[in-house]
Design a protein around this motif. Structure first.
Motif, PDB file in Angstrom:
ATOM      1  N   ILE A 185     -17.061   2.080  40.895  1.00 21.86           N
ATOM      2  CA  ILE A 185     -18.421   1.071  40.880  1.00 21.86           C
ATOM      3  C   ILE A 185     -18.505  -0.032  40.742  1.00 21.86           C
ATOM      4  CG2 ILE A 185     -20.350   1.341  39.883  1.00 21.86           C
ATOM      5  CD1 ILE A 185     -19.765   4.011  41.210  1.00 21.86           C
ATOM      6  N   ASP A 186     -17.524  -0.662  39.840  1.00 18.42           N
ATOM      7  CA  ASP A 186     -17.120  -1.955  39.442  1.00 18.42           C
ATOM      8  C   ASP A 186     -16.778  -2.711  40.383  1.00 18.42           C
ATOM      9  OD1 ASP A 186     -18.365  -2.375  36.919  1.00 18.42           O
ATOM     10  OD2 ASP A 186     -15.541  -2.083  36.373  1.00 18.42           O
ATOM     11  N   THR A 187     -16.027  -2.206  41.547  1.00 18.88           N
ATOM     12  CA  THR A 187     -15.290  -2.633  42.313  1.00 18.88           C
ATOM     13  C   THR A 187     -16.052  -2.773  43.924  1.00 18.88           C
ATOM     14  OG1 THR A 187     -12.707  -1.603  42.178  1.00 18.88           O
ATOM     15  CG2 THR A 187     -13.797  -1.956  45.293  1.00 18.88           C
ATOM     16  N   PHE A 188     -17.234  -2.083  44.128  1.00 13.92           N
ATOM     17  CA  PHE A 188     -18.439  -2.022  44.366  1.00 13.92           C
ATOM     18  C   PHE A 188     -19.617  -2.723  44.493  1.00 13.92           C
ATOM     19  CE2 PHE A 188     -17.069   3.255  45.602  1.00 13.92           C
ATOM     20  CZ  PHE A 188     -16.675   2.371  46.236  1.00 13.92           C
ATOM     21  N   ILE A 189     -19.557  -3.071  43.442  1.00 10.05           N
ATOM     22  CA  ILE A 189     -20.831  -3.430  42.727  1.00 10.05           C
ATOM     23  C   ILE A 189     -20.690  -5.494  42.551  1.00 10.05           C
ATOM     24  CG2 ILE A 189     -22.106  -4.831  40.807  1.00 10.05           C
ATOM     25  CD1 ILE A 189     -22.235  -2.433  39.579  1.00 10.05           C
ATOM     26  N   GLU A 213     -16.773   9.896  37.790  1.00  9.23           N
ATOM     27  CA  GLU A 213     -15.583  10.527  37.646  1.00  9.23           C
ATOM     28  C   GLU A 213     -15.297   8.846  38.351  1.00  9.23           C
ATOM     29  OE1 GLU A 213     -11.569  10.215  37.059  1.00  9.23           O
ATOM     30  OE2 GLU A 213     -13.169  11.502  35.914  1.00  9.23           O
ATOM     31  N   ALA A 214     -16.316   8.255  39.264  1.00  8.40           N
ATOM     32  CA  ALA A 214     -15.874   6.462  39.904  1.00  8.40           C
ATOM     33  C   ALA A 214     -16.086   5.910  38.902  1.00  8.40           C
ATOM     34  CB  ALA A 214     -16.895   7.076  41.521  1.00  8.40           C
ATOM     35  N   MET A 215     -17.103   5.875  38.229  1.00  7.61           N
ATOM     36  CA  MET A 215     -16.994   4.639  36.790  1.00  7.61           C
ATOM     37  C   MET A 215     -16.311   4.544  35.673  1.00  7.61           C
ATOM     38  SD  MET A 215     -20.823   4.964  35.520  1.00  7.61           S
ATOM     39  CE  MET A 215     -21.571   6.145  35.869  1.00  7.61           C
ATOM     40  N   ASN A 220     -19.815  12.313  52.908  1.00  8.14           N
ATOM     41  CA  ASN A 220     -18.378  11.816  52.641  1.00  8.14           C
ATOM     42  C   ASN A 220     -18.940  10.865  51.510  1.00  8.14           C
ATOM     43  OD1 ASN A 220     -16.028  11.776  54.628  1.00  8.14           O
ATOM     44  ND2 ASN A 220     -17.380  11.434  56.388  1.00  8.14           N
ATOM     45  N   GLY A 221     -18.851  11.189  50.660  1.00  4.37           N
ATOM     46  CA  GLY A 221     -19.166  10.566  48.971  1.00  4.37           C
ATOM     47  C   GLY A 221     -18.334  11.413  47.663  1.00  4.37           C
ATOM     48  N   ARG A 222     -17.299  11.813  48.608  1.00  4.54           N
ATOM     49  CA  ARG A 222     -16.417  12.359  47.148  1.00  4.54           C
ATOM     50  C   ARG A 222     -16.405  11.906  46.189  1.00  4.54           C
ATOM     51  NH1 ARG A 222     -17.324  15.982  50.923  1.00  4.54           N
ATOM     52  NH2 ARG A 222     -15.498  15.707  52.209  1.00  4.54           N
ATOM     53  N   LEU A 223     -15.115  12.382  45.337  1.00  2.00           N
ATOM     54  CA  LEU A 223     -14.520  10.943  44.597  1.00  2.00           C
ATOM     55  C   LEU A 223     -13.257  10.345  45.941  1.00  2.00           C
ATOM     56  CD1 LEU A 223     -14.255   9.969  42.240  1.00  2.00           C
ATOM     57  CD2 LEU A 223     -12.113  11.278  41.881  1.00  2.00           C
ATOM     58  N   GLU A 224     -12.694  11.150  46.619  1.00  2.00           N
ATOM     59  CA  GLU A 224     -11.282  10.875  46.861  1.00  2.00           C
ATOM     60  C   GLU A 224     -11.506   9.883  48.448  1.00  2.00           C
ATOM     61  OE1 GLU A 224     -12.010  15.562  48.603  1.00  2.00           O
ATOM     62  OE2 GLU A 224     -12.368  14.004  46.897  1.00  2.00           O
ATOM     63  N   ASP A 225     -13.369   9.850  48.284  1.00  2.00           N
ATOM     64  CA  ASP A 225     -13.918   9.060  49.710  1.00  2.00           C
ATOM     65  C   ASP A 225     -14.308   7.993  49.269  1.00  2.00           C
ATOM     66  OD1 ASP A 225     -14.337  11.491  51.724  1.00  2.00           O
ATOM     67  OD2 ASP A 225     -16.094  12.034  50.718  1.00  2.00           O
ATOM     68  N   LEU A 226     -14.812   7.540  48.155  1.00  2.00           N
ATOM     69  CA  LEU A 226     -15.332   6.237  47.476  1.00  2.00           C
ATOM     70  C   LEU A 226     -13.962   5.552  46.804  1.00  2.00           C
ATOM     71  CD1 LEU A 226     -17.959   7.406  44.797  1.00  2.00           C
ATOM     72  CD2 LEU A 226     -18.356   6.739  47.103  1.00  2.00           C
ATOM     73  N   GLN A 227     -12.982   6.221  46.637  1.00  2.00           N
ATOM     74  CA  GLN A 227     -11.722   5.851  46.698  1.00  2.00           C
ATOM     75  C   GLN A 227     -11.265   5.515  47.172  1.00  2.00           C
ATOM     76  OE1 GLN A 227      -8.501   8.855  45.563  1.00  2.00           O
ATOM     77  NE2 GLN A 227      -6.344   7.293  45.877  1.00  2.00           N
ATOM     78  N   GLN A 228     -11.257   5.296  48.615  1.00  3.99           N
ATOM     79  CA  GLN A 228     -10.956   4.392  49.787  1.00  3.99           C
ATOM     80  C   GLN A 228     -11.811   3.703  50.371  1.00  3.99           C
ATOM     81  OE1 GLN A 228     -11.358   8.269  53.620  1.00  3.99           O
ATOM     82  NE2 GLN A 228      -9.496   9.161  51.870  1.00  3.99           N
ATOM     83  N   ALA A 229     -13.270   4.021  50.293  1.00  2.00           N
ATOM     84  CA  ALA A 229     -13.863   2.965  50.526  1.00  2.00           C
ATOM     85  C   ALA A 229     -13.947   1.415  49.490  1.00  2.00           C
ATOM     86  CB  ALA A 229     -15.081   3.287  49.734  1.00  2.00           C
ATOM     87  N   ALA A 230     -13.401   1.905  48.286  1.00  2.00           N
ATOM     88  CA  ALA A 230     -13.145   1.300  46.962  1.00  2.00           C
ATOM     89  C   ALA A 230     -11.499   0.673  47.486  1.00  2.00           C
ATOM     90  CB  ALA A 230     -12.637   1.385  45.804  1.00  2.00           C
ATOM     91  N   GLU A 231     -10.621   0.668  48.137  1.00  2.46           N
ATOM     92  CA  GLU A 231      -9.192   0.070  48.157  1.00  2.46           C
ATOM     93  C   GLU A 231      -9.913  -0.918  49.330  1.00  2.46           C
ATOM     94  OE1 GLU A 231      -4.636   2.179  50.465  1.00  2.46           O
ATOM     95  OE2 GLU A 231      -6.791   3.292  50.126  1.00  2.46           O
ATOM     96  N   VAL A 232     -10.465  -0.321  50.006  1.00  2.00           N
ATOM     97  CA  VAL A 232     -10.850  -1.570  50.950  1.00  2.00           C
ATOM     98  C   VAL A 232     -11.277  -2.344  50.805  1.00  2.00           C
ATOM     99  CG1 VAL A 232     -11.981  -2.077  53.473  1.00  2.00           C
ATOM    100  CG2 VAL A 232     -10.683   0.229  52.946  1.00  2.00           C
ATOM    101  N   MET A 233     -12.510  -2.497  49.760  1.00  2.00           N
ATOM    102  CA  MET A 233     -13.588  -3.275  48.861  1.00  2.00           C
ATOM    103  C   MET A 233     -13.050  -4.261  47.685  1.00  2.00           C
ATOM    104  SD  MET A 233     -17.340  -1.884  49.698  1.00  2.00           S
ATOM    105  CE  MET A 233     -18.348  -1.533  51.256  1.00  2.00           C
TER     106      MET A 233
END
Length: 211
Positions: free
Chosen positions: A135-139, A128-130, A92-105
């Motif tokens: 990535i900014d959202t996570f940091i 692509e996440a950058m 679960n490290g694909r772009l759509e997975d990161l998108q979902q996590a970023a949506e919450v964070m």
């Protein structure tokens, strides 16, 4: 599809296969340099069992220690306190997975008692996440972002659990000692649930955070 194929073994299967369709062909374009042949089932193939799953009826679930099939609805977890969250690896490290996590964070902070680790599956996904700002959202939320790696998924490094620690992870297996000490616990979940749990400090459904 990658996740379902990867986890078919934990569901009791010997293999997980999807038929080749337009999405498959589109994905292969630019990624495969040799000729390939689609393998399909015979038109008159007979199946021992057919199971139909209505995806719209599914609710977020969590796999409790120490087996992937030990599943429970995330909303019924009863605020199990956690020490770590891992979003990423091959499952679960694909772009759509990161998108979902970023949506919450987005606009929120990781709980002060939780280590949150984000691991893109590939360098292409990382880039692509950058570009998309994930990535900014996570940091900004207080998470640590790693270069693509298996890392803590198999107890290698970066997020190894100590005795008594609990982690919510989007990785693929939660056997005893999988991510560290044999007395640690790993709860498998989707990126939505993992990100929500990182914010609350306990196992939570995304609805609890994104009210």
């Amino acid at each position: 599809r990658f996740t379902i194929c990867n986890m078919a073994i934990e569901a009791g299967g010997k293999n997980g296969i999807f038929p080749v369709d337009e999405k498959t062909i589109a994905y292969l374009n630019g990624r495969v340099s040799r000729q390939w042949t689609a393998v399909t089932a015979d038109a008159d193939a007979v199946y021992d069992r057919v199971i139909t799953i209505k995806l719209d009826d599914l609710v977020p679930v969590v796999s409790y220690p120490h087996l992937p099939e030990n599943t429970h609805p995330a909303a019924e977890s009863g605020h199990i306190k956690i020490d770590q969250v891992v979003v990423g690896s091959c499952t679960n490290g694909r772009l759509e997975d990161l998108q979902q996590a970023a949506e919450v964070m987005q606009g929120r902070k990781v709980h002060p008692h939780v280590r949150a680790i984000i691991i893109p599956a590939t360098q292409e996904i990382y880039k692509e996440a950058m570009r998309l700002g994930y990535i900014d959202t996570f940091i900004d939320a207080g998470a640590a972002v790693s270069t693509p790696t298996c890392g803590p998924c198999l107890g290698g490094y970066m997020g190894i659990l100590a005795a008594g620690e609990r982690a919510v992870s989007t990785t693929n297996r939660n056997f005893r000692g999988r991510m560290g000490h044999v007395d640690s616990e790993v709860y498998l979940a989707s990126p939505y649930v993992a990100a929500a749990s990182a914010i609350t400090g306990y196992i939570a459904s995304p609805e609890e955070v994104m009210k």
